[in-house]
Design an enzyme around this catalytic site. Structure first.
Site, PDB file in Angstrom:
ATOM      1  N   GLU A  36       0.878  -1.165   0.000  1.00  0.00           N
ATOM      2  CA  GLU A  36       0.000   0.000   0.000  1.00  0.00           C
ATOM      3  C   GLU A  36       0.921   1.223   0.000  1.00  0.00           C
ATOM      4  OE1 GLU A  36      -3.459   1.793   2.909  1.00  0.00           O
ATOM      5  OE2 GLU A  36      -2.528  -0.118   3.405  1.00  0.00           O
ATOM      6  N   ARG A 264       4.429 -12.370  10.340  1.00  0.00           N
ATOM      7  CA  ARG A 264       5.099 -11.099  10.172  1.00  0.00           C
ATOM      8  C   ARG A 264       6.468 -11.119  10.821  1.00  0.00           C
ATOM      9  NH1 ARG A 264       2.884  -5.918   9.491  1.00  0.00           N
ATOM     10  NH2 ARG A 264       1.004  -6.400   8.416  1.00  0.00           N
ATOM     11  N   LYS A 274       4.243   1.091   9.343  1.00  0.00           N
ATOM     12  CA  LYS A 274       4.395   2.330   8.590  1.00  0.00           C
ATOM     13  C   LYS A 274       3.761   3.504   9.328  1.00  0.00           C
ATOM     14  CE  LYS A 274       3.169   0.199   4.743  1.00  0.00           C
ATOM     15  NZ  LYS A 274       2.342   0.068   3.570  1.00  0.00           N
TER      16      LYS A 274
HETATM   17  P1  ATP Z   1       2.353  -1.771   7.950  1.00  0.00           P
HETATM   18  O1  ATP Z   1       1.453  -2.147   9.084  1.00  0.00           O
HETATM   19  O2  ATP Z   1       3.780  -1.657   8.349  1.00  0.00           O
HETATM   20  O3  ATP Z   1       1.868  -0.590   7.191  1.00  0.00           O
HETATM   21  P2  ATP Z   1       1.155  -3.389   5.980  1.00  0.00           P
HETATM   22  O4  ATP Z   1       0.932  -4.845   6.070  1.00  0.00           O
HETATM   23  O5  ATP Z   1      -0.016  -2.499   6.117  1.00  0.00           O
HETATM   24  O6  ATP Z   1       2.301  -3.010   6.974  1.00  0.00           O
HETATM   25  P3  ATP Z   1       1.450  -3.269   3.157  1.00  0.00           P
HETATM   26  O7  ATP Z   1       2.026  -2.188   2.338  1.00  0.00           O
HETATM   27  O8  ATP Z   1      -0.016  -3.495   3.087  1.00  0.00           O
HETATM   28  O9  ATP Z   1       1.884  -3.010   4.656  1.00  0.00           O
HETATM   29  O10 ATP Z   1       2.225  -4.629   2.935  1.00  0.00           O
HETATM   30  C1  ATP Z   1       2.669  -5.165   1.720  1.00  0.00           C
HETATM   31  C2  ATP Z   1       2.995  -6.608   1.971  1.00  0.00           C
HETATM   32  O11 ATP Z   1       4.038  -6.711   2.939  1.00  0.00           O
HETATM   33  C3  ATP Z   1       1.814  -7.356   2.538  1.00  0.00           C
HETATM   34  O12 ATP Z   1       1.687  -8.579   1.863  1.00  0.00           O
HETATM   35  C4  ATP Z   1       2.151  -7.541   3.987  1.00  0.00           C
HETATM   36  O13 ATP Z   1       1.584  -8.700   4.487  1.00  0.00           O
HETATM   37  C5  ATP Z   1       3.678  -7.599   3.958  1.00  0.00           C
HETATM   38  N1  ATP Z   1       4.238  -7.173   5.235  1.00  0.00           N
HETATM   39  C6  ATP Z   1       4.024  -6.017   5.880  1.00  0.00           C
HETATM   40  N2  ATP Z   1       4.665  -5.981   7.067  1.00  0.00           N
HETATM   41  C7  ATP Z   1       5.331  -7.159   7.178  1.00  0.00           C
HETATM   42  C8  ATP Z   1       6.172  -7.740   8.164  1.00  0.00           C
HETATM   43  N3  ATP Z   1       6.471  -7.100   9.288  1.00  0.00           N
HETATM   44  N4  ATP Z   1       6.683  -8.966   7.923  1.00  0.00           N
HETATM   45  C9  ATP Z   1       6.399  -9.611   6.778  1.00  0.00           C
HETATM   46  N5  ATP Z   1       5.611  -9.126   5.814  1.00  0.00           N
HETATM   47  C10 ATP Z   1       5.073  -7.919   5.991  1.00  0.00           C
HETATM   48 MG    MG Z   2      -1.545  -1.763   5.332  1.00  0.00          MG
END
Ligand code: ATP
Ligand code: MG
Length: 557
Positions: A36, A264, A274
């Site tokens: 995202e 994660r 983020k």
């Molecule tokens: P954040 O909470 O840090 O914003 P998010 O999951 O909302 O993380 P996205 O941009 O939606 O961030 O994530 C893109 C991909 O990265 C998704 O498939 C998500 O599952 C994966 N991802 C995000 N954070 C982690 C993590 N800490 N470990 C492994 N994979 C991750």
């Molecule tokens: Mg997200």
């Protein structure tokens, strides 16, 4: 450490093997990384990137980059650019397969219409709070919306008018009609479209309704012919909805994507969301998204972590089915292992103390040969002269017995050079040591008569007239606590000593002019990287890690 990246097996690969054995996905494996664009990528994303691109590589398949840009309020082009740069830097390539969920807005709309026609979606006028109240709990079933039984015609009409902008934000939503009594709350008539009169960075003002992630994601996966939609554990409960949507919309069971979840990545002494990282940037607690203390990919890069070390780390930690927290010293171990083989070794004195070698000829400069690395024959010239700097901590006036560095009357070897002996200590009025006077043994350098003479300590040093003044930034962990409880105030746990800036450090001239991202081992000090703000007249180095590997020690126990 495993050197053949991505080759190791895990439960995801086992499941893919199983699928292939059962004749599914005959056209090959296809994954995607779906960020995202609402912030910079962090090391957790690196794990997901390695997983997705690495899996595609292992199976000779493909991996797409897809921006999940369904929430225009939080998104920004800056993030889109940084995400691409970070993935490329990590060493992965989506080739011509960069997509945006917004590419599919028209198709997604059509699929929503299709659901309405199937009697599987309805326009609901409940407010967000009411929807929440109607949803029920884990122990109580939800209550059906009074709008649930609108006719197909009415729903089609209302949904069209939602698109045309007739209603305000929040006035209506489109919901899937599934089961308000489902034990899985995600299945209790989830919202799939909402009204948001917001300009989108790609589609402008064309849309004022936007699909929810849970609706857009499976369909985007299916449209891109993704075979394995690998995501993190929090989506496990959403998997029935993922499957319900694809099944209801008629995507073929043998080719449609399969969602799989892994844990994660969490790291000690830092945060990994983020939203929280953005708080640090916006609040001015750090120097931007690429501050070298940040667990962002751009921060790690600026700090001096190599792409290879991050890939190795992701490989080493493996993939698990349950959440855990990885010790940050393991990441440090990985970069140390890499830089041990690849970084040139130079001398730098961080807290200088002047040493005058009284019996060395005035005005003379010698050029000694220093080996660049233990695993390379390359050498460079190292100037030596009558005045040098040593590390303040390498001298002690009242030294304990086991102190093998320099002390009054004591001898040490200067690395690559001579043995010196401390003759006298000069102090200023306040009693602070300002310089040492020493003598040297002219025959003690390599090839000399007394070259083999053993003394206990060997010190790093830098010649004074050719030394370059540098700024050195020493970093400590972002958080004082190794892990935080959910919901606790991470700002209060920020480490007040996470950055220490040293000025007037002395660097040997050979290492002083390197461009940003050049990495060195400063002998006896650790690994350092030229910062992006470094200038010819003011070199700036970031300490990546010290030399002591606390991870290998702990791992061997
Ligand atoms: P954040 O909470 O840090 O914003 P998010 O999951 O909302 O993380 P996205 O941009 O939606 O961030 O994530 C893109 C991909 O990265 C998704 O498939 C998500 O599952 C994966 N991802 C995000 N954070 C982690 C993590 N800490 N470990 C492994 N994979 C991750
Ligand atoms: Mg997200």
């Amino acid at each position: 450490m495993t050197t053949n990246e991505f080759s190791s097996s895990n439960f995801i690969h086992n499941a893919i093997d199983e699928d292939l054995k059962n004749g599914k996905y005959a056209d090959g494996i296809h994954t995607r990384f779906p960020p995202e664009p609402n912030g910079y990528l962090h090391i957790g994303h690196a794990k997901s990137i390695c997983m997705n691109f690495g899996t595609a590589k292992k199976y000779n398949g493909l991996c797409n980059l897809r921006f999940d840009d369904t929430n225009p309020i939080k998104e920004d082009v800056e993030y889109i650019n940084s995400i691409q740069a970070d993935i490329k830097w990590l060493g992965f390539d989506w080739e011509d397969r960069m997509h945006y969920a917004s590419d599919y807005f028209e198709q997604l709309y059509d699929y929503a219409v299709e659901l309405i026609k199937l009697g599987k979606a309805f326009v609901c006028d409940l407010s967000a709070d009411e929807i929440r109240a109607y949803r029920g709990t884990l122990t109580e079933p939800g209550k059906e919306s009074p709008y649930r039984n609108r006719s197909v015609e009415e729903n089609l009409d209302l949904f069209k008018r939602m698109r045309e902008g007739e209603f305000e934000n929040g006035a209506k939503v489109l919901r899937a009609k599934i089961d308000m009594a489902s034990p899985n709350i995600t299945m209790r008539d989830p919202v799939i479209y909402r009204i948001s009169h917001t300009t989108h960075h790609r589609t402008g003002d064309k849309w004022c309704i936007y699909p929810m992630y849970d609706f857009a994601h499976p369909i985007s996966d299916a449209l891109e012919h993704i075979t394995h939609s690998i995501c993190t554990l929090e989506f496990e409960e959403h998997r029935p909805l993922y499957n319900w949507l694809l099944e209801t919309l008629g995507f073929d069971e043998n080719t449609r994507p399969r969602q799989m979840e892994f844990a994660r990545l969490n790291l000690t002494n830092t945060i990994m969301s983020k939203r929280k990282l953005r708080q640090l940037v916006d609040g001015g607690y750090v120097d931007g998204w690429d501050d070298p203390r940040m667990p962002t990919i751009s921060g790690l890069r600026r700090r001096g972590f190599t792409a290879r070390s991050i890939r190795n780390f992701c490989d080493e930690i493996g993939v698990a089915k349950s959440n855990s927290i990885v010790d940050i010293t393991m990441l440090e171990h990985c970069v140390r292992e890499d830089l041990n083989e690849t970084a040139d070794r130079v001398m730098a004195v961080l807290k200088p103390l002047k040493v005058i070698i009284d019996n060395y000829p005035e005005g003379k400069t010698e050029y000694l040969l220093a080996q660049n690395r233990y695993n390379s024959d390359k050498t460079h010239y190292l100037p030596f002269g009558r005045e040098i700097f040593i590390e303040r901590d390498d001298f002690m006036e009242e030294a304990p017995k086991k102190f093998f560095r320099l002390k009054p009357g004591g001898e040490v070897r200067l690395k690559y050079a001579y043995i010196i002996k401390c003759e006298s200590v000069i102090k200023n009025e306040s009693g602070e040591i300002v310089e040492l006077h020493c003598t040297y043994d002219p025959d003690s350098k390599q090839g000399g008569k007394t070259a083999g003479r053993k003394v206990k300590g060997t010190l790093h040093w830098v010649e004074k007239s050719t030394a370059v003044d540098a700024e050195v930034r020493l970093y400590d962990y972002l958080l004082t606590e190794s892990s935080l409880n959910e919901g606790s105030d991470f700002i209060a746990s920020l480490n007040p000593n996470s950055l220490q800036v040293l000025q007037n450090c002395k660097i040997e001239p050979w290492a002083a002019w390197a461009g940003p991202e050049t990495k060195y081992q400063f002998l006896r000090q650790g690994y350092f990287c030229v910062d992006k703000t470094s200038q010819r007249n003011h070199p700036v180095f970031n300490r990546i890690v010290g030399l002591r590997d606390t991870w290998s020690k702990a791992a061997k126990k």
